[in-house]
Structures are given as C-alpha cells and as structure tokens.
Write an enzyme that holds these catalytic residues in place. Structure first.
Site, mmCIF file in Angstrom:
data_model
loop_
_atom_site.group_PDB
_atom_site.id
_atom_site.type_symbol
_atom_site.label_atom_id
_atom_site.label_comp_id
_atom_site.label_asym_id
_atom_site.label_seq_id
_atom_site.Cartn_x
_atom_site.Cartn_y
_atom_site.Cartn_z
ATOM 1 N N ALA A 124 0.829 -1.204 0.000
ATOM 2 C CA ALA A 124 0.000 0.000 0.000
ATOM 3 C C ALA A 124 0.863 1.253 0.000
ATOM 4 O O ALA A 124 1.491 1.595 1.007
ATOM 5 C CB ALA A 124 -0.929 -0.013 1.210
ATOM 6 N N LEU A 125 0.888 1.900 -1.160
ATOM 7 C CA LEU A 125 1.615 3.161 -1.314
ATOM 8 C C LEU A 125 0.628 4.234 -1.795
ATOM 9 O O LEU A 125 0.514 5.297 -1.197
ATOM 10 C CB LEU A 125 2.754 2.972 -2.328
ATOM 11 C CG LEU A 125 3.601 4.200 -2.658
ATOM 12 C CD1 LEU A 125 4.426 4.636 -1.457
ATOM 13 C CD2 LEU A 125 4.549 3.915 -3.836
ATOM 14 N N PRO A 128 -5.783 8.270 -2.425
ATOM 15 C CA PRO A 128 -6.679 9.019 -3.328
ATOM 16 C C PRO A 128 -5.983 10.240 -3.952
ATOM 17 O O PRO A 128 -6.237 10.566 -5.099
ATOM 18 C CB PRO A 128 -7.826 9.444 -2.405
ATOM 19 C CG PRO A 128 -7.846 8.412 -1.319
ATOM 20 C CD PRO A 128 -6.420 7.967 -1.126
ATOM 21 N N TRP A 156 -6.322 1.471 -4.611
ATOM 22 C CA TRP A 156 -5.897 0.551 -5.687
ATOM 23 C C TRP A 156 -4.995 -0.553 -5.143
ATOM 24 O O TRP A 156 -3.952 -0.819 -5.742
ATOM 25 C CB TRP A 156 -5.120 1.286 -6.792
ATOM 26 C CG TRP A 156 -5.669 2.588 -7.253
ATOM 27 C CD1 TRP A 156 -5.017 3.777 -7.259
ATOM 28 C CD2 TRP A 156 -6.956 2.843 -7.831
ATOM 29 N NE1 TRP A 156 -5.816 4.765 -7.776
ATOM 30 C CE2 TRP A 156 -7.009 4.216 -8.141
ATOM 31 C CE3 TRP A 156 -8.070 2.051 -8.108
ATOM 32 C CZ2 TRP A 156 -8.129 4.815 -8.708
ATOM 33 C CZ3 TRP A 156 -9.174 2.648 -8.663
ATOM 34 C CH2 TRP A 156 -9.194 4.005 -8.962
ATOM 35 N N THR A 158 -3.842 -3.893 -4.907
ATOM 36 C CA THR A 158 -3.964 -5.218 -5.519
ATOM 37 C C THR A 158 -3.791 -6.285 -4.439
ATOM 38 O O THR A 158 -2.883 -6.173 -3.605
ATOM 39 C CB THR A 158 -2.878 -5.394 -6.604
ATOM 40 O OG1 THR A 158 -3.001 -4.315 -7.526
ATOM 41 C CG2 THR A 158 -3.025 -6.717 -7.340
ATOM 42 N N ASP A 240 11.470 -0.849 -8.127
ATOM 43 C CA ASP A 240 12.488 -1.238 -9.127
ATOM 44 C C ASP A 240 12.359 -2.729 -9.457
ATOM 45 O O ASP A 240 12.535 -3.145 -10.604
ATOM 46 C CB ASP A 240 13.903 -0.967 -8.596
ATOM 47 C CG ASP A 240 14.272 0.510 -8.641
ATOM 48 O OD1 ASP A 240 13.570 1.292 -9.311
ATOM 49 O OD2 ASP A 240 15.274 0.875 -8.000
ATOM 50 N N GLU A 363 2.164 0.326 -10.835
ATOM 51 C CA GLU A 363 3.593 0.327 -10.480
ATOM 52 C C GLU A 363 4.365 1.414 -11.241
ATOM 53 O O GLU A 363 5.519 1.251 -11.612
ATOM 54 C CB GLU A 363 4.197 -1.067 -10.629
ATOM 55 C CG GLU A 363 3.473 -2.054 -9.692
ATOM 56 C CD GLU A 363 4.219 -3.294 -9.351
ATOM 57 O OE1 GLU A 363 5.451 -3.272 -9.336
ATOM 58 O OE2 GLU A 363 3.533 -4.304 -9.100
HETATM 59 N N1 CAA Z 1 15.910 3.335 -5.131
HETATM 60 C C1 CAA Z 1 16.353 3.911 -3.989
HETATM 61 N N2 CAA Z 1 16.198 5.227 -3.729
HETATM 62 C C2 CAA Z 1 15.555 5.975 -4.655
HETATM 63 C C3 CAA Z 1 15.062 5.435 -5.841
HETATM 64 C C4 CAA Z 1 15.269 4.065 -6.075
HETATM 65 N N3 CAA Z 1 14.825 3.489 -7.198
HETATM 66 N N4 CAA Z 1 14.463 6.413 -6.550
HETATM 67 C C5 CAA Z 1 14.586 7.534 -5.842
HETATM 68 N N5 CAA Z 1 15.249 7.270 -4.684
HETATM 69 C C6 CAA Z 1 15.625 8.224 -3.646
HETATM 70 C C7 CAA Z 1 16.494 9.335 -4.238
HETATM 71 O O1 CAA Z 1 17.866 8.949 -4.248
HETATM 72 C C8 CAA Z 1 16.234 10.472 -3.300
HETATM 73 O O2 CAA Z 1 16.967 10.247 -2.107
HETATM 74 P P1 CAA Z 1 17.708 11.448 -1.324
HETATM 75 O O3 CAA Z 1 16.662 12.401 -0.889
HETATM 76 O O4 CAA Z 1 18.399 10.765 -0.183
HETATM 77 O O5 CAA Z 1 18.653 12.062 -2.319
HETATM 78 C C9 CAA Z 1 14.762 10.271 -2.934
HETATM 79 O O6 CAA Z 1 14.460 8.902 -3.185
HETATM 80 C C10 CAA Z 1 13.826 11.149 -3.733
HETATM 81 O O7 CAA Z 1 14.061 10.917 -5.099
HETATM 82 P P2 CAA Z 1 13.360 11.810 -6.227
HETATM 83 O O8 CAA Z 1 13.647 13.246 -5.940
HETATM 84 O O9 CAA Z 1 13.746 11.252 -7.551
HETATM 85 O O10 CAA Z 1 11.807 11.550 -5.916
HETATM 86 P P3 CAA Z 1 10.517 12.196 -6.507
HETATM 87 O O11 CAA Z 1 9.665 12.646 -5.394
HETATM 88 O O12 CAA Z 1 10.865 13.160 -7.599
HETATM 89 O O13 CAA Z 1 9.737 10.921 -7.124
HETATM 90 C C11 CAA Z 1 9.190 9.317 -8.779
HETATM 91 C C12 CAA Z 1 10.284 10.118 -8.030
HETATM 92 C C13 CAA Z 1 9.981 8.469 -9.740
HETATM 93 C C14 CAA Z 1 8.227 10.193 -9.551
HETATM 94 C C15 CAA Z 1 8.429 8.458 -7.751
HETATM 95 O O14 CAA Z 1 7.571 9.245 -6.960
HETATM 96 C C16 CAA Z 1 7.644 7.346 -8.388
HETATM 97 O O15 CAA Z 1 8.186 6.308 -8.751
HETATM 98 N N6 CAA Z 1 6.316 7.531 -8.537
HETATM 99 C C17 CAA Z 1 5.428 6.481 -9.006
HETATM 100 C C18 CAA Z 1 4.926 5.688 -7.873
HETATM 101 C C19 CAA Z 1 4.397 4.373 -8.312
HETATM 102 O O16 CAA Z 1 5.024 3.647 -9.053
HETATM 103 N N7 CAA Z 1 3.230 4.041 -7.766
HETATM 104 C C20 CAA Z 1 2.634 2.795 -8.016
HETATM 105 C C21 CAA Z 1 1.993 2.289 -6.773
HETATM 106 S S1 CAA Z 1 2.278 0.646 -6.410
HETATM 107 C C22 CAA Z 1 1.148 -0.265 -7.286
HETATM 108 O O17 CAA Z 1 0.701 0.076 -8.335
HETATM 109 C C23 CAA Z 1 0.883 -1.529 -6.591
HETATM 110 C C24 CAA Z 1 -0.154 -2.440 -7.044
HETATM 111 O O18 CAA Z 1 -1.138 -2.612 -6.360
HETATM 112 C C25 CAA Z 1 0.104 -3.325 -8.214
#
Ligand code: CAA
Length: 380
Positions: A124-125, A128, A156, A158, A240, A363
């Site tokens: 859960a991430l 709304p 959402w 899953t 990832d 995701e």
């Molecule tokens: N691994 C480790 N650390 C990471 C990382 C990664 N892949 N990506 C970013 N970070 C760290 C950064 O190094 C940074 O750390 P510091 O502050 O220490 O420097 C910190 O996280 C913030 O990074 P960003 O400034 O890049 O973060 P951001 O706020 O700009 O967001 C984003 C980046 C890529 C947009 C992110 O918010 C994102 O991936 N959003 C999408 C979320 C998502 O995928 N949601 C899906 C929900 S899950 C789902 O769908 C489940 C289901 O039921 C199937």
C-alpha cells in the site's frame, strides 16, 4: 552477453508453463467473466514455489533467481494476467522488501509464511491524492510511546481484499516530505483496518483490488519495516523490482495475443486462403513477434542486473514502459486480426486487450517510467 538459460531456470520455466497450460488457461475466461479471485490456483502456485520464487530457501522461498521469476511470470500471465499479478505482488512488492529490509525476527514471522504461500501479501503506497507523486502521502503514523497510531486511506491495493499482510507506507514526519515516509508491516487483521469493496475494473478482473481504510490502527515498533523516515527508499527500491514483474506480465499478455492471433490467422479464410497468407496480416504478426522478443530481452537484462546486485532502476523502467506498450500494441493487433470475433467474449483476445491496459498504469505509469529513465540519463 550469454543468452543461455541454466538448467535450473529452464526447469522453473517448464514447471510454470505446464501448470499455466494445464490448470490456469482452462479457467482464465471464467475467472475474468466472474471477477473471481482464483483461490485454488493461488494454492497451487504456493505448492509449486511460485509465490516466493527468488526468496532463499531458509526463509521459505524456492531459492531461485529473478530471471527464473521473470520466466515463470511470463508463463502464468500468458495464460491469465489476473493470476500473474497476484503472483507478482506477493513476490515483488511483499517478499522482496521483507527480504531486503526486515529483521531476522520479522522474516521468520512474516516472510516465511508469505514465501511459502501460507499467507498472501499486498503493498500500500497509493492514496486518493498520491499516485504518481508517491511522496505526497497523507496517511499519518503518529508516535505514541512505543507505538504508532495510523490514520488514512490507501487506494488501488492489488490483493487488498484477500491479503493477510500489507507493506504499508505512512508519513511519520509530513514536514520532511519524502524523508518523512516510514514503512510498516501491517497484519490485515489488526484492529482499525477495513477494506472497501473490490474495484470494478476494465481488465485483470480476477485480480481483486480495493481501498484500505486505517482508523486509529495501533502498531508497535516491532512492525516497522526499515528505519523511521526510510520508507520512500523502501518503496522506490521495491518498485524497481516490481516493474520487472509487471514487464514480465506484459510479455505474457503480448505472447498470448501473438499466439492466439497466429493460430486464428492460419484457420480463418478470406478471398480463398487463410488470412495468414495475406501480407497485411503477415506484417502485423512479424511486428508483434519482433517487439515481443525485444521486450523480453529488456526484461531479462533488468532481471540479470537485479540478480547481480547492480542498481537497475533505469533498466526496470525501460523494460516496463517498453513491454507494457508492446503488450498493448500486440493485443490491439490481435483484435484487428480476429475482426468481429476479436470484439466478443467468445474469443480470448478481447480479454488480452482489456488486461494489457493496466500494465501501462500500475507500479508507475508510462509517463513515470520515462521520468525515471530521463533522470538516470541526466545523472550519468
Ligand atoms: N531506489 C532507492 N532510492 C531511490 C530510488 C530508487 N529506485 N528512486 C529515488 N530514490 C531516492 C532518491 O535517491 C532520493 O533520495 P535522497 O533524498 O536521499 O537524495 C529520494 O528517493 C527522492 O528521489 P526523487 O527526488 O527522484 O523523488 P521524486 O519525489 O521526484 O519521485 C518518482 C520520483 C519516480 C516520480 C516516484 O515518486 C515514483 O516512482 N512515482 C510512481 C509511484 C508508483 O510507481 N506508484 C505505483 C503504486 S504501487 C502499485 O501500483 C501496486 C499495485 O497494487 C500493483
């Protein structure tokens, strides 16, 4: 680059393929039609070690690698994309972060039953008002002595309606932005946890998702996953891995579209010959096959990097965005090749068409994957 699979990887692939063909595929249309959680197939996946493919045996897993997981995910999703995502969430979004961030005591209590399939997990991430902008969490975990008291709504989710355990993300320090996010392991039978009705979805209708309502949910420090304030990294590094699983699900949907279209094109006749003899259809099939292979190579590349312990955020994002778009193109072309028969429930390709869409959304949307790729390019 070595493209040869090991004997162990081939065995996992064959086990998953046999199960998918003999037990999953015959039920896929019915599962979709009835929006049914395939409990009996989940139980069989547990027996086959498919719910903790890359978890070490000492923690109840099958002890294989991420490449094996990708191979198995493609096979299961080729038969039924709903069953595929149930498997993917448990492996990638639940077992994986527990393996990486949980203490040994927590692994014994939570990872072992999840990896063996005695229990099922969810993640859960999203909320709304926090989907793509994952750092905009509003669910708050307020410290109260040795406990945390949690209030909020998750969206959402899953496996939410059927899960026993949830990897939950909360804000412990809203003023700190992403550095104020903390992850917990939440047993779903904790007082104050309530699930909403299953979402009514366009596709993957056998995979149930819902909202989770958290009202004064009290968890002790024992349930913290990783450090206080370390939740954003838990979420991002988990995704990832999760994006590799969804790329593999997309491969399954693309392959189903290609194989079904190929079979139909050799049977269906127009103008006195099978439509597969018409160049217009041949070009579609050729593009579908080429793109599927390219998507598979990208997905395996990300999996190999994960297995080597290399940072693979960019490669996972590339695999997911490409494979999901390939799945959508393949399903669209399959419907076109089937013509009118592609538009009705009597044939499987309308299901592939509906199932494919979600792979471009969950995701991380395709737009978010491109952001991740670009931010990695700009860093280099
Ligand atoms: N691994 C480790 N650390 C990471 C990382 C990664 N892949 N990506 C970013 N970070 C760290 C950064 O190094 C940074 O750390 P510091 O502050 O220490 O420097 C910190 O996280 C913030 O990074 P960003 O400034 O890049 O973060 P951001 O706020 O700009 O967001 C984003 C980046 C890529 C947009 C992110 O918010 C994102 O991936 N959003 C999408 C979320 C998502 O995928 N949601 C899906 C929900 S899950 C789902 O769908 C489940 C289901 O039921 C199937």
């Amino acid at each position: 680059m070595d493209f040869e699979l090991t004997d162990e990887q081939k065995l996992v692939q064959k086990t998953a393929a046999d199960f998918a063909r003999n037990e999953v595929l015959p039920k896929a249309a019915e599962i979709d039609r009835n929006h049914r959680h395939p409990k009996e197939l989940v139980a069989r996946m547990a027996e086959l070690g498919l719910l903790g493919v890359a978890v070490p045996e000492e923690w109840g897993g099958a002890g294989f690698d991420t490449v094996s997981y990708v191979l198995a995910m493609e096979e299961i999703s080729r038969a039924c994309a709903s069953t595929g995502v149930i498997m993917s969430v448990n492996n990638s979004l639940v077992c994986d972060p527990l393996q990486k961030f949980a203490t040994d005591e927590q692994k014994k209590e939570f990872l072992e039953p999840l990896a063996t399939g005695k229990k099922l997990g969810c993640f859960a991430l999203s909320e709304p008002e926090a989907g793509s902008d994952a750092a905009a969490q509003k669910t708050v975990a307020r410290a109260d002595g040795d406990d945390f008291v949690i209030n909020g709504i998750k969206n959402w989710i899953t496996n939410g309606p059927v899960a026993d355990v949830c990897i939950l993300h909360t804000m412990t320090a809203p003023e700190k932005g992403h550095k104020g996010i903390t992850a917990f392991i939440l047993p779903m039978d904790t007082k104050g946890v309530r699930t909403g009705p299953p979402d009514k979805k366009l596709g993957i209708r056998g995979s149930q998702s819902c909202q989770i309502f958290l009202d004064d949910v009290r968890l002790s420090k024992h349930f913290l996953l990783g450090e206080v304030g370390g939740g954003f990294k838990v979420a991002m590094s988990t995704l990832d891995g999760g994006r590799i699983g969804i790329a593999a699900q997309a491969l399954g949907i693309a392959r189903a579209s290609l194989e079904d279209a190929l079979a139909y094109a050799t049977e269906r006749k127009t103008f006195g010959k099978p439509i597969a003899q018409h160049q217009a259809i041949q070009w579609k099939l050729a593009d579908m096959a080429t793109e599927l292979d390219a998507a598979r190579l990208l997905t395996l590349q990300a999996a190999v990097m994960k297995d080597r312990g290399q940072r693979h955020s960019m490669q996972s994002a590339m695999a997911k965005v490409f494979a999901s778009e390939v799945a959508n193109r393949a399903a669209k072309e399959a419907v076109q090749i089937f013509g009118g028969n592609g538009y009705v429930e009597d044939f499987p390709v309308e299901r592939h068409f509906r199932d494919a869409k979600i792979t471009e959304i969950y995701e991380g949307t395709s737009e978010i994957q491109r952001l991740v790729i670009a931010s990695n390019l700009l860093k280099e």
